[in-house]
Scaffold this motif. Structure first.
Motif, PDB file in Angstrom:
ATOM      1  N   VAL A  43      -0.516   1.137  11.457  1.00 28.43           N
ATOM      2  CA  VAL A  43       0.608   1.394  10.552  1.00 28.43           C
ATOM      3  C   VAL A  43       1.638   2.311  11.200  1.00 28.43           C
ATOM      4  O   VAL A  43       2.841   2.009  11.221  1.00 28.43           O
ATOM      5  CB  VAL A  43       0.102   2.003   9.227  1.00 28.43           C
ATOM      6  CG1 VAL A  43       1.273   2.467   8.360  1.00 28.43           C
ATOM      7  CG2 VAL A  43      -0.755   0.993   8.473  1.00 28.43           C
ATOM      8  N   PRO A 101       0.769  -1.802   5.528  1.00 30.26           N
ATOM      9  CA  PRO A 101      -0.599  -1.558   5.031  1.00 30.26           C
ATOM     10  C   PRO A 101      -1.126  -2.675   4.138  1.00 30.26           C
ATOM     11  O   PRO A 101      -2.335  -2.922   4.101  1.00 30.26           O
ATOM     12  CB  PRO A 101      -0.464  -0.245   4.250  1.00 30.26           C
ATOM     13  CG  PRO A 101       0.728   0.428   4.844  1.00 30.26           C
ATOM     14  CD  PRO A 101       1.672  -0.676   5.240  1.00 30.26           C
ATOM     15  N   GLU A 158      -4.508   5.422   3.448  1.00 28.24           N
ATOM     16  CA  GLU A 158      -3.648   5.399   2.266  1.00 28.24           C
ATOM     17  C   GLU A 158      -4.312   6.071   1.066  1.00 28.24           C
ATOM     18  O   GLU A 158      -3.788   6.058  -0.030  1.00 28.24           O
ATOM     19  CB  GLU A 158      -3.299   3.944   1.920  1.00 28.24           C
ATOM     20  CG  GLU A 158      -2.520   3.231   3.008  1.00 28.24           C
ATOM     21  CD  GLU A 158      -1.216   3.921   3.328  1.00 28.24           C
ATOM     22  OE1 GLU A 158      -0.938   4.155   4.520  1.00 28.24           O
ATOM     23  OE2 GLU A 158      -0.484   4.246   2.380  1.00 28.24           O
TER      24      GLU A 158
END
Length: 265
Positions: A38, A45, A60
């Motif tokens: 990412v 993502p 995340e």
């Protein structure tokens, strides 16, 4: 408006918790790889699927809810390949155990496989079929941080020769390999069938979700009758007859990791 090429990834980490085959760094490997894809390589993502066999916080802040069974891994890979178009970049990262399956007709021959959390082996034949389905102009990189990973795309030309470098290490580590005999013993306890034919056990346990190698043996030769120049790239932690290492420096306060995964991050 110019077409935007997609970047798709499937990341699989198997630690086999609470078993005699337990590893410690595989989930750490794929969580770190997601963050790298990412932040450094611009992956969205939402285009990264993470499969682990334990609750692991991702970059995340969410948790993996899809177990890395053989069926789930193959479904994720098939979905990724089916979405691919010319110019797209596909990436599969596996950190976990590998194994070698003896070929009955070849005294010294073996097939390579990865070992999902349910022992439903995914073989080099399965990876070859995926690469064969890749649309022209798309690339598919497979990174396998597992033992015997050098032959995971069957019939693929080997690009890297055997390593001659051996570094001494004082860290605790474990080979990322489950011997064929141990896998056979485990599957025998599940099926109760007295046979050394691993295909029989896999078909009994997993049915149509078993590896193509055992579902349709004739398919293996048929796949290779139509080999073409492909964009399959295999990055392996070792040669087909070698082992990879799960490093465990946790006793000294460090974080466990796979040697090859750590080297490429």
């Amino acid at each position: 408006m110019a077409k935007v090429n997609k970047r798709l990834a499937v990341l699989v980490g198997c630690n086999y918790p609470n078993t005699q085959y337990e590893l410690h760094g595989c989930i750490n490997d794929v969580v770190a790889m997601k963050d790298l894809l990412v932040k450094r390589f611009g992956f969205d993502p939402t285009n990264i699927e993470l499969l682990t066999d334990a609750s692991a916080v991702t970059g995340e802040g969410s948790s993996s809810v899809v177990l890395p069974t053989g069926e789930n891994i193959k479904a994720a890979l098939s979905k990724m390949v089916s979405q691919a178009e010319a110019g797209d970049v596909l990436y599969f990262h596996y950190s976990g155990h590998g194994t070698r399956i003896p070929k009955p007709a070849h005294i010294f021959g073996h097939d390579e496989a990865i070992v999902p959390c349910d022992f439903n082996l995914i073989t080099d034949v399965d990876f070859r079929q995926l690469v064969n389905q890749l649309p022209k102009g798309a690339s598919f990189t497979i990174l396998s941080d597992s033992c015997h990973s050098g032959g995971l795309i069957d019939k693929e030309k080997e690009q890297i020769g055997p390593s001659t470098y051996r570094a001494a290490s004082s860290l605790s580590y474990k080979a990322k390999n489950i011997p064929f005999e141990s896998i056979l013993e485990h599957l025998t306890t599940l099926t109760g069938i007295n046979t050394s034919d691993i295909g029989t056990h896999l078909l009994e346990s997993f049915g149509a979700n078993a590896s193509l190698k055992f579902l349709t043996p004739q398919l293996e030769s048929e796949l290779f009758d139509f080999l073409k120049a492909d964009e399959g790239i295999l990055l392996s932690g070792c040669q087909a007859d070698e082992t990879s290492a799960d490093m465990n420096p946790m006793e000294s306060g460090g974080k466990a990791y796979g040697s090859f995964s750590n080297a490429v991050q």
